[in-house]
Design a protein around this motif. Structure first.
Motif, PDB file in Angstrom:
ATOM      1  N   GLY A  61       0.801  -1.226   0.000  1.00 25.20           N
ATOM      2  CA  GLY A  61       0.000   0.000   0.000  1.00 25.20           C
ATOM      3  C   GLY A  61       0.828   1.267   0.000  1.00 25.20           C
ATOM      4  N   ALA A  62       2.058   1.188   0.468  1.00 25.73           N
ATOM      5  CA  ALA A  62       2.930   2.366   0.476  1.00 25.73           C
ATOM      6  C   ALA A  62       3.209   2.888  -0.931  1.00 25.73           C
ATOM      7  CB  ALA A  62       4.238   2.033   1.181  1.00 25.73           C
ATOM      8  N   LEU A  63       3.019   2.053  -1.932  1.00 25.44           N
ATOM      9  CA  LEU A  63       3.198   2.510  -3.317  1.00 25.44           C
ATOM     10  C   LEU A  63       2.237   3.647  -3.663  1.00 25.44           C
ATOM     11  CD1 LEU A  63       3.469  -0.890  -5.230  1.00 25.44           C
ATOM     12  CD2 LEU A  63       5.302   0.762  -4.854  1.00 25.44           C
ATOM     13  N   LEU A  64       1.092   3.673  -3.003  1.00 28.74           N
ATOM     14  CA  LEU A  64       0.080   4.683  -3.313  1.00 28.74           C
ATOM     15  C   LEU A  64       0.239   5.956  -2.486  1.00 28.74           C
ATOM     16  CD1 LEU A  64      -3.006   2.310  -3.552  1.00 28.74           C
ATOM     17  CD2 LEU A  64      -1.641   3.238  -5.421  1.00 28.74           C
ATOM     18  N   ALA A  65       1.048   5.914  -1.432  1.00 23.57           N
ATOM     19  CA  ALA A  65       1.189   7.064  -0.528  1.00 23.57           C
ATOM     20  C   ALA A  65       1.611   8.355  -1.244  1.00 23.57           C
ATOM     21  CB  ALA A  65       2.141   6.730   0.604  1.00 23.57           C
ATOM     22  N   PRO A  66       2.626   8.318  -2.109  1.00 24.35           N
ATOM     23  CA  PRO A  66       3.000   9.580  -2.795  1.00 24.35           C
ATOM     24  C   PRO A  66       1.875  10.125  -3.684  1.00 24.35           C
ATOM     25  CG  PRO A  66       4.714   7.913  -3.072  1.00 24.35           C
ATOM     26  CD  PRO A  66       3.534   7.243  -2.445  1.00 24.35           C
ATOM     27  N   LEU A  67       1.104   9.237  -4.266  1.00 24.84           N
ATOM     28  CA  LEU A  67       0.011   9.685  -5.122  1.00 24.84           C
ATOM     29  C   LEU A  67      -1.130  10.295  -4.290  1.00 24.84           C
ATOM     30  CD1 LEU A  67      -0.099   6.661  -7.577  1.00 24.84           C
ATOM     31  CD2 LEU A  67       0.878   8.920  -7.981  1.00 24.84           C
ATOM     32  N   ARG A  68      -1.341   9.731  -3.086  1.00 25.45           N
ATOM     33  CA  ARG A  68      -2.378  10.279  -2.203  1.00 25.45           C
ATOM     34  C   ARG A  68      -2.001  11.686  -1.754  1.00 25.45           C
ATOM     35  NH1 ARG A  68      -6.080   6.434  -0.326  1.00 25.45           N
ATOM     36  NH2 ARG A  68      -5.391   4.274  -0.556  1.00 25.45           N
TER      37      ARG A  68
END
Length: 71
Positions: A61-68
């Motif tokens: 899920g950390a893959l989505l953190a920068p996009l969030r």
């Protein structure tokens, strides 16, 4: 998978069911697991659900953190 698919997980909402209106990236793991067992829908929705299932199942899920952050 394309790089833009990760952004699509945040932009595309579930079109039906209990989680209608919730972003694919925000669906609970047990719901994604149900699709994995029963079968993903056809088309882009199924492809995105399968991708999110793999991300969730492998604890990525950390893959989505920068996009969030950029939303």
């Amino acid at each position: 998978m394309q790089a833009e698919d990760l952004q699509r997980l945040l932009d595309v909402s579930m079109p039906y069911g209990k989680y209608k209106g919730r972003a694919i990236a925000d669906l609970p793991g047990n719901y994604l697991g149900w699709f994995a067992r029963e079968g993903f829908p056809r088309g882009e929705l199924g492809r995105l659900l399968a991708l999110m299932y793999e991300i969730d199942h492998n604890n990525l899920g950390a893959l989505l953190a920068p996009l969030r952050k950029n939303r």
